[in-house]
Design an enzyme around this catalytic site. Structure first.
Site, PDB file in Angstrom:
ATOM      1  N   THR A 252      -5.088 -17.179  50.482  1.00 43.11           N
ATOM      2  CA  THR A 252      -6.506 -17.578  50.418  1.00 43.11           C
ATOM      3  C   THR A 252      -6.605 -19.086  50.222  1.00 43.11           C
ATOM      4  O   THR A 252      -5.614 -19.805  50.402  1.00 43.11           O
ATOM      5  CB  THR A 252      -7.255 -16.797  49.315  1.00 43.11           C
ATOM      6  OG1 THR A 252      -8.655 -17.026  49.442  1.00 43.11           O
ATOM      7  CG2 THR A 252      -6.812 -17.201  47.915  1.00 43.11           C
ATOM      8  N   ASN A 253      -7.767 -19.582  49.867  1.00 41.83           N
ATOM      9  CA  ASN A 253      -7.958 -21.016  49.595  1.00 41.83           C
ATOM     10  C   ASN A 253      -8.880 -21.166  48.383  1.00 41.83           C
ATOM     11  O   ASN A 253      -9.309 -20.181  47.798  1.00 41.83           O
ATOM     12  CB  ASN A 253      -8.520 -21.721  50.831  1.00 41.83           C
ATOM     13  CG  ASN A 253      -9.811 -21.090  51.291  1.00 41.83           C
ATOM     14  OD1 ASN A 253     -10.799 -21.080  50.571  1.00 41.83           O
ATOM     15  ND2 ASN A 253      -9.803 -20.529  52.501  1.00 41.83           N
ATOM     16  N   ARG A 254      -9.190 -22.405  48.047  1.00 36.80           N
ATOM     17  CA  ARG A 254      -9.902 -22.663  46.783  1.00 36.80           C
ATOM     18  C   ARG A 254     -11.419 -22.551  46.874  1.00 36.80           C
ATOM     19  O   ARG A 254     -12.121 -22.882  45.933  1.00 36.80           O
ATOM     20  CB  ARG A 254      -9.564 -24.074  46.286  1.00 36.80           C
ATOM     21  CG  ARG A 254      -8.126 -24.232  45.870  1.00 36.80           C
ATOM     22  CD  ARG A 254      -7.893 -25.668  45.424  1.00 36.80           C
ATOM     23  NE  ARG A 254      -6.485 -25.960  45.283  1.00 36.80           N
ATOM     24  CZ  ARG A 254      -5.770 -25.683  44.196  1.00 36.80           C
ATOM     25  NH1 ARG A 254      -6.338 -25.101  43.170  1.00 36.80           N
ATOM     26  NH2 ARG A 254      -4.494 -25.979  44.153  1.00 36.80           N
TER      27      ARG A 254
ATOM     28  N   ALA B 267     -14.984 -20.941  54.126  1.00 29.35           N
ATOM     29  CA  ALA B 267     -13.685 -21.582  54.333  1.00 29.35           C
ATOM     30  C   ALA B 267     -12.747 -20.475  54.825  1.00 29.35           C
ATOM     31  O   ALA B 267     -12.097 -19.793  54.037  1.00 29.35           O
ATOM     32  CB  ALA B 267     -13.184 -22.185  53.029  1.00 29.35           C
TER      33      ALA B 267
END
Ligand code: CTP
Length: 403
Positions: A210-212, A277
């Site tokens: 995943t991402n932030r 995102a």
């Protein structure tokens, strides 16, 4: 700003018990100068700081203090029904806690529950209190139910300490009041498709890539668009946020699921805002059972590109206004311009995530908005909710110019 911009607007000003109560006098003055009709309700603690006479003189109305006043025991209902806005300033930690719990044990808390008017809280308390998890939980609860809670500012506090908790500037408060009272219904004829948050791409049944992204920007956009009259379909990846009330929300996990839902709702949309995102890669073959170390020092995962959701929509466009986001760590303008062209976007919101307080997870953001002609607007650091409004303003101008 026209001189009598708030003429005909009825505001209930609730004053809580804080040293910042005196600042409510200045606000009252500004509001009446703009033509608003303001009635003041003071809590018992507020009267420890200031006498009702000051507010009475400036508002031209008796000040209400008592739920059980014998002269007019329906005050709370009259105020609740006729108010265009309830402003509580200063809102103490105690008031915030009681409002969040839905308590109705004095005049101010009772009329808030009885009213459908927008509610704006201006917190004032010591920085330590503001940051206490219980206060933050109460603020979150209130925001999730549609209450506007301004963020306190950083600076010297009444206690002499330096920190978060300072009463927001008069200009910040006034612009929030004006925007709530003059909220344009300018999106009534628009159907918005908005995405938010990260996606999760499974490695195995217990792990994912995943991402932030926190989703805050997309949630703010969905809520603001809905408030401005848009019909909103909101497709969100996994976040810890509660969907904005009144918004048709679809939760997805992976880029592929997000693409399916976006495609399903695309044809009806007039504006698409891709704030999500989206993960760029997923595992080519996610494991069906939990991966075991089995003594291996290194692990390589084969990854495949996820679909470019917004890029794939370009060919299907039937006049939708397309907005993308670009979170970058270098070459902000060049990268955003490239994405704008390659993805067939009408507008892109570019932000440098290395800038303090403007990256993933924060409540504030700074961004540069671009279209095919170049920079449209350079937006300084501001709350994401304020930025959402500004982005919607810019889109509105483009939609109007098209017609
Ligand atoms: N986006 C998308 N589908 C993807 C990746 C991104 O629709 N698979 C959208 C995002 O929602 C955003 C815009 O494209 O509105 C730009 O996203 P970004 O991740 O910055 O662009 P990428 O194409 O992934 O570029 P790179 O990772 O090379 O920076």
């Amino acid at each position: 700003m026209t001189t009598k911009q708030l003429f005909g607007k009825r505001i209930v000003l609730g004053v809580g018990g804080s040293i910042a109560a005196y600042k409510a006098i200045l606000l009252l003055r500004r509001l009446t100068d703009l033509g608003a009709d303001v009635e003041v309700v003071m809590t018992a603690s507020a009267r420890q700081f200031i006498t009702p006479l000051t507010f009475q003189t400036l508002s031209g109305h008796p000040v209400h203090t008592d739920l059980f006043a014998t002269d007019d025991n329906m005050t709370h209902l009259r105020l609740a029904e006729t108010a265009d806005l309830i402003l509580v300033s200063p809102a103490t930690a105690n008031l915030i806690g009681r409002f969040a719990q839905g308590l109705a044990d004095d005049l101010l808390s009772t009329l808030i529950l009885a009213s459908h008017a927008p509610l704006l809280l201006v917190p004032a308390m010591d920085g330590g209190m503001w940051q206490h998890p219980l206060v933050q939980q109460n603020v979150k609860t209130l925001r999730e139910t549609g209450v506007e809670v301004l963020d306190p500012e950083f600076g010297t506090l009444a206690s002499g300490h330096i920190g978060w908790g300072r009463f927001p500037s008069e200009e910040t408060i006034m612009s929030s009041i004006i925007s709530l009272l003059t909220m344009p219904g300018d999106y009534h004829n628009e159907v918005l498709l908005i995405t938010a948050g990260p996606t999760h791409e499974a490695i195995d049944p217990v792990r994912y890539i995943t991402n932030r992204s926190s989703g805050k920007m997309g949630y703010a956009l969905a809520q603001s668009a809905q408030k401005r009259g848009a019909q909103v379909t909101f497709i969100t990846g996994p976040t810890s946020l509660t969907p904005p009330p009144g918004v048709h929300t679809i939760s997805v996990s992976t880029a592929e699921e997000m693409q399916d839902e976006v495609h399903k709702h695309f044809a009806r949309a007039t504006v698409v805002i891709m704030a999500a995102a989206v993960a760029d890669y997923r595992l080519t073959h996610p494991a069906e059972t939990k991966l075991k170390k089995q003594g291996q020092k290194h692990l390589s995962l084969a990854l495949s590109l996820t679909p470019d959701i917004v890029g794939n929509l370009a060919a299907k466009k039937t006049g939708q206004f397309m907005v993308g986001f670009a979170a970058e760590t270098e070459n902000l303008i060049e990268e955003a311009t490239r994405k704008l062209k390659e993805k067939g976007l009408d507008m892109i919101v570019a932000n440098d995530v290395t800038q303090p307080d403007a990256g993933f997870g924060s409540d504030t953001n700074a961004a540069i908005v671009l279209d095919a002609h170049g920079i449209v607007e350079d937006m300084p650091l501001m709350p994401k909710r304020g930025m959402a409004m500004k982005i919607l303003d810019l889109i509105r101008v483009c939609l109007d110019n098209r017609q």
